[in-house]
Structure formats: structure tokens, C-alpha cells
Motif scaffolding. Structure first.
Motif, PDB file in Angstrom:
ATOM      1  N   ILE A  10     -18.149  60.377  53.153  1.00  0.00           N
ATOM      2  CA  ILE A  10     -18.561  59.790  51.976  1.00  0.00           C
ATOM      3  C   ILE A  10     -19.385  58.216  52.815  1.00  0.00           C
ATOM      4  N   LYS A  11     -18.570  57.761  52.899  1.00  0.00           N
ATOM      5  CA  LYS A  11     -18.703  56.207  54.048  1.00  0.00           C
ATOM      6  C   LYS A  11     -19.498  55.917  54.509  1.00  0.00           C
ATOM      7  N   ALA A  12     -19.342  57.722  55.699  1.00  0.00           N
ATOM      8  CA  ALA A  12     -20.494  57.144  56.940  1.00  0.00           C
ATOM      9  C   ALA A  12     -21.931  57.725  55.792  1.00  0.00           C
ATOM     10  N   GLU A  13     -22.423  58.108  54.693  1.00  0.00           N
ATOM     11  CA  GLU A  13     -23.598  58.744  54.271  1.00  0.00           C
ATOM     12  C   GLU A  13     -23.764  57.067  53.702  1.00  0.00           C
ATOM     13  N   ASN A  14     -22.542  56.314  52.977  1.00  0.00           N
ATOM     14  CA  ASN A  14     -23.267  54.988  52.312  1.00  0.00           C
ATOM     15  C   ASN A  14     -24.194  54.309  53.084  1.00  0.00           C
ATOM     16  N   LEU A  15     -22.995  54.379  53.974  1.00  0.00           N
ATOM     17  CA  LEU A  15     -23.733  53.513  55.788  1.00  0.00           C
ATOM     18  C   LEU A  15     -24.843  53.463  56.167  1.00  0.00           C
ATOM     19  N   LEU A  16     -24.976  54.827  56.778  1.00  0.00           N
ATOM     20  CA  LEU A  16     -26.208  55.069  57.096  1.00  0.00           C
ATOM     21  C   LEU A  16     -27.377  54.763  55.555  1.00  0.00           C
ATOM     22  N   GLN A  45     -23.868  49.168  62.597  1.00  0.00           N
ATOM     23  CA  GLN A  45     -23.159  50.230  61.245  1.00  0.00           C
ATOM     24  C   GLN A  45     -23.853  51.364  61.508  1.00  0.00           C
ATOM     25  N   THR A  46     -24.477  51.705  62.292  1.00  0.00           N
ATOM     26  CA  THR A  46     -25.135  53.179  62.825  1.00  0.00           C
ATOM     27  C   THR A  46     -24.573  53.974  63.724  1.00  0.00           C
ATOM     28  N   SER A  47     -23.836  52.757  64.573  1.00  0.00           N
ATOM     29  CA  SER A  47     -22.943  54.143  65.437  1.00  0.00           C
ATOM     30  C   SER A  47     -21.510  54.186  65.286  1.00  0.00           C
TER      31      SER A  47
END
Length: 134
Positions: free
Chosen positions: A93-99, A109-111
Motif C-alpha cells: 500500500i505504501k509503495a503504491e501511494n508513493l508512486l 522516491q520511485t526507487s
């Protein structure tokens, strides 16, 4: 193909992973009291899941290893396996929100989002592996 670790290397890795967990908690303002050893699990050199009691008597799950160190209240997972499942979901969820919120195309941030997504998938597969938990 990776080499098999010796028992000494495994113990050294576990000690370092535990120190990493305590340092992380201290930075987050959580002071270590005791570790619930019988509920902790580790698979060197990939991941360690620690159940830690803080000085304020709250219990936490802490994950360390070849992944971002993170923690949550012990109420969020019944056991170490459940803690891995919890962190996997949280990181996805956090990765999706960051992207989705990376309007400026920030490469760091993408990395980081890609790292979170990758590790989320890996720990999900670990917690799904019955041979590790039987």
C-alpha cells in the motif's frame, strides 16, 4: 547459487539484526525492555521478525534484514508469520501511494517505492511457504 551460512555466521547475523531492531526502535522513541525469544523468527541473511516488549509495557513486532526496518504494535499480528503478512500488505500500500503521489518524478522516491514493493512480495512468499512454518 548462495553459499550455506555457518552456525556462527547465522548467530552473528541474528545479533546484528537484533541490534538494528533496537536502534531503529530507539530512533522512533520506543525503548526496549525485553524480547519474547520464543515468538521471534529469523531466516538469515534475509529477514528477522522480533517480538519486543518496550519499557512502557507495549508489545511490538519489528522486522529487520535485507529489507527496510519497520515495526508495528503486536496487536496487528498473532505471530511472526502474521507479522510478515502485515508488513507485506502495509508496504504494498505504501509503495503504491508513493508512486501515485510522486508528481515531480522524484527518482529516490520511485526507487524506495520499488524496494518496498519488491520486499513486500518476497516476505509474502516467505510467509506463504508452509515448510518454513510447519
Amino acid at each position: 547459487m548462495t553459499e550455506q551460512l555457518t552456525e556462527e555466521q547465522i548467530q552473528t547475523w541474528a545479533r546484528e539484526a537484533f541490534q538494528q531492531a533496537n536502534q531503529f526502535l530507539a530512533k522512533e522513541g520506543v525503548l526496549f525492555d525485553t524480547v519474547v525469544t520464543e515468538e521471534c523468527r529469523y531466516l538469515a541473511p534475509l529477514v528477522a521478525v522480533w517480538k519486543i516488549k518496550a519499557m512502557d509495557s507495549k508489545m511490538y513486532w519489528v522486522v529487520t534484514g535485507d529489507l527496510p526496518t519497520d515495526f508495528t504494535l503486536a496487536d496487528n499480528a498473532e505471530d511472526a508469520r502474521g507479522a510478515l503478512r502485515y508488513f507485506s500488505m502495509r508496504w504494498q500500500i505504501k509503495a503504491e501511494n508513493l508512486l501515485q503521489n510522486n508528481d515531480k518524478g522524484d527518482a529516490s522516491q520511485t526507487s524506495y517505492a520499488q524496494l518496498l514493493a519488491d520486499r513486500a512480495e518476497k516476505i509474502y512468499l516467505l510467509q506463504e511457504n508452509e515448510r518454513l512454518w510447519g
